[in-house]
Motif scaffolding. Structure first.
Motif, PDB file in Angstrom:
ATOM      1  N   CYS A  79      27.698   5.900  14.657  1.00 58.29           N
ATOM      2  CA  CYS A  79      26.759   6.657  15.056  1.00 58.29           C
ATOM      3  C   CYS A  79      26.824   8.209  14.731  1.00 58.29           C
ATOM      4  O   CYS A  79      28.031   8.596  14.305  1.00 58.29           O
ATOM      5  CB  CYS A  79      26.938   6.661  16.670  1.00 58.29           C
ATOM      6  SG  CYS A  79      28.119   7.399  17.526  1.00 58.29           S
ATOM      7  N   CYS A  96      23.029  13.436  16.545  1.00 60.36           N
ATOM      8  CA  CYS A  96      21.858  12.827  17.777  1.00 60.36           C
ATOM      9  C   CYS A  96      22.484  11.410  18.579  1.00 60.36           C
ATOM     10  O   CYS A  96      21.837  11.189  19.358  1.00 60.36           O
ATOM     11  CB  CYS A  96      20.787  12.179  16.964  1.00 60.36           C
ATOM     12  SG  CYS A  96      20.916  10.963  16.124  1.00 60.36           S
ATOM     13  N   GLU A 119      22.677   8.599  17.514  1.00 62.17           N
ATOM     14  CA  GLU A 119      21.950   7.298  17.234  1.00 62.17           C
ATOM     15  C   GLU A 119      22.859   6.579  16.226  1.00 62.17           C
ATOM     16  O   GLU A 119      23.666   7.139  15.358  1.00 62.17           O
ATOM     17  CB  GLU A 119      20.593   7.589  16.675  1.00 62.17           C
ATOM     18  CG  GLU A 119      19.633   8.073  17.883  1.00 62.17           C
ATOM     19  CD  GLU A 119      19.514   7.206  18.498  1.00 62.17           C
ATOM     20  OE1 GLU A 119      19.237   6.038  18.147  1.00 62.17           O
ATOM     21  OE2 GLU A 119      19.077   7.563  19.945  1.00 62.17           O
ATOM     22  N   HIS A 149      20.699   7.741   8.640  1.00 62.02           N
ATOM     23  CA  HIS A 149      19.852   7.346   9.807  1.00 62.02           C
ATOM     24  C   HIS A 149      19.031   6.276   9.363  1.00 62.02           C
ATOM     25  O   HIS A 149      18.659   5.913   8.355  1.00 62.02           O
ATOM     26  CB  HIS A 149      19.368   8.533  10.372  1.00 62.02           C
ATOM     27  CG  HIS A 149      19.925   9.542  11.018  1.00 62.02           C
ATOM     28  ND1 HIS A 149      20.423  10.452  10.329  1.00 62.02           N
ATOM     29  CD2 HIS A 149      20.270   9.661  12.326  1.00 62.02           C
ATOM     30  CE1 HIS A 149      21.212  11.280  11.237  1.00 62.02           C
ATOM     31  NE2 HIS A 149      21.256  10.643  12.246  1.00 62.02           N
ATOM     32  N   THR A 151      14.195   7.211  12.753  1.00 63.95           N
ATOM     33  CA  THR A 151      15.191   7.968  13.631  1.00 63.95           C
ATOM     34  C   THR A 151      14.988   9.671  13.350  1.00 63.95           C
ATOM     35  O   THR A 151      14.723  10.044  12.186  1.00 63.95           O
ATOM     36  CB  THR A 151      16.699   7.895  13.495  1.00 63.95           C
ATOM     37  OG1 THR A 151      16.983   6.448  13.709  1.00 63.95           O
ATOM     38  CG2 THR A 151      17.665   8.750  14.294  1.00 63.95           C
ATOM     39  N   CYS A 176      16.528  13.262  13.708  1.00 67.66           N
ATOM     40  CA  CYS A 176      17.560  14.032  14.111  1.00 67.66           C
ATOM     41  C   CYS A 176      17.686  15.197  13.690  1.00 67.66           C
ATOM     42  O   CYS A 176      17.381  15.713  12.377  1.00 67.66           O
ATOM     43  CB  CYS A 176      19.017  13.178  13.317  1.00 67.66           C
ATOM     44  SG  CYS A 176      20.483  14.241  13.684  1.00 67.66           S
TER      45      CYS A 176
END
Length: 343
Positions: free
Chosen positions: A24, A28, A30, A46, A50, A52
């Motif tokens: 991840c 962020c 994610e 990403h 997504t 960020c």
């Protein structure tokens, strides 16, 4: 990006990551995907859609490669983190070095960056008592940098580059720029980030060329009419000005060196021979014609004062200047050229 969190929230570099595991984004949080190819450096990206605000996906191979090489080299100085997230200022330096109680951020800059953005990043690091070192990539090294661009990254009186293909640092210092000439500097290569040199850059240019080039500008009416008119009202001609006006090589000026030195001579005349003036009074009038931050401006003004003192025009006494004598104006261009050739 080349750094991510694994499932144990530990930093892991892309070249050591395993495709089958999950990772991840440290910014962020994610999930990101590991990309490994035959051409590009391994890196994390990403997923589509997504958003960020901390990490971007547009790193070049040069930036990725240089960052990894630099991180490996800096391990001898202390604990090294690649793309460490600093949540207090929402910044992530390319490399963060921790040396006991001190932290140093290293920014490996390969793409263009505005002065505003650079100042913001410097201010962020300063607010956390983190020293920052800007190292420029091969793109900057290979192009002809303008004075404005050089001054932007000028630190410790030099520029630092890192060339991943050669695995070497390149340094440039002793910048100078006379009118009608290219930028000059001293350059050397090194294996180490902190390696300096005792060599200095010699300054050599033809004063006669400077005079004739300025004469051409006058003929073409490319000199500010206000300057010509001001001198005419004083019963003077620009080409009769003291030779010192043509000897300028100050780097980072927003006006020509001859114009800058003319202003200096007029300021000294206003003070008057054998009179004293505060250094700050002169400096404050001159710094507006210089690029860069206060440190750069102070350095260049100091060089000017030293040159004036070397020519015995002034004497520096603490925070004051004594005007010992004033540069002599010439009666004609031919008389001026004769004096120059007699030197």
């Amino acid at each position: 990006m080349i750094i991510a969190f694994d499932d144990k929230k530990q930093y892991i570099c892309a070249n050591r990551a395993i495709k089958s595991q999950k990772y991840c984004c440290p910014g962020c949080q994610e999930q990101v995907i590991l990309k490994v190819g035959d051409v590009n450096q391994p890196h994390f990206a990403h997923y589509s859609g997504t958003v960020c605000a901390t990490f971007t996906e547009n790193e070049t191979a040069q930036h990725l490669s240089g960052k990894l090489q630099l991180a490996e080299q800096f391990k001898k100085y202390g604990h090294v983190q690649i793309e460490a997230v600093l949540p207090e200022i929402n910044q992530r330096p390319d490399i963060l070095i921790t040396l006991k109680e001190r932290k140093v951020a290293v920014e490996y800059q390969c793409s263009p960056i505005s002065q505003k953005r650079l100042d913001e990043r410097n201010a962020g690091y300063s607010s956390q008592n983190i020293q920052v070192i800007w190292i420029l990539g091969q793109n900057y090294f290979e192009k002809s940098m303008t004075q404005k661009s050089i001054v932007k990254f000028w630190a410790q009186k030099k520029l630092t580059f890192y060339l991943p293909d050669k695995e070497r640092f390149v340094y440039r210092k002793d910048f100078w720029k006379c009118d009608f000439e290219r930028i000059h500097y001293l350059e050397w290569m090194s294996h180490s980030l902190f390696e300096g040199t005792t060599k200095t850059q010699g300054i050599n240019f033809k004063i006669e060329k400077q005079i004739y080039k300025l004469q051409n500008l006058l003929i073409q009416k490319r000199v500010d009419e206000k300057i010509v008119r001001y001198l005419y009202n004083k019963e003077r001609l620009l080409l009769h000005a003291p030779l010192w006006m043509h000897e300028g090589h100050t780097f980072g000026l927003t006006i020509p060196n001859w114009h800058f030195r003319l202003l200096i001579m007029l300021l000294l005349e206003r003070v008057g021979q054998e009179n004293m003036v505060k250094k700050d009074d002169i400096s404050n009038k001159l710094t507006k014609y210089l690029m860069g931050d206060d440190n750069f401006k102070h350095y260049q003004i100091t060089l000017i004062f030293n040159d004036l003192e070397k020519k015995h025009y002034i004497l520096q006494q603490g925070q004051h200047l004594l005007v010992r004598r004033l540069p002599n104006w010439h009666t004609s261009l031919s008389q001026k050229l004769c004096k120059m050739r007699d030197k």
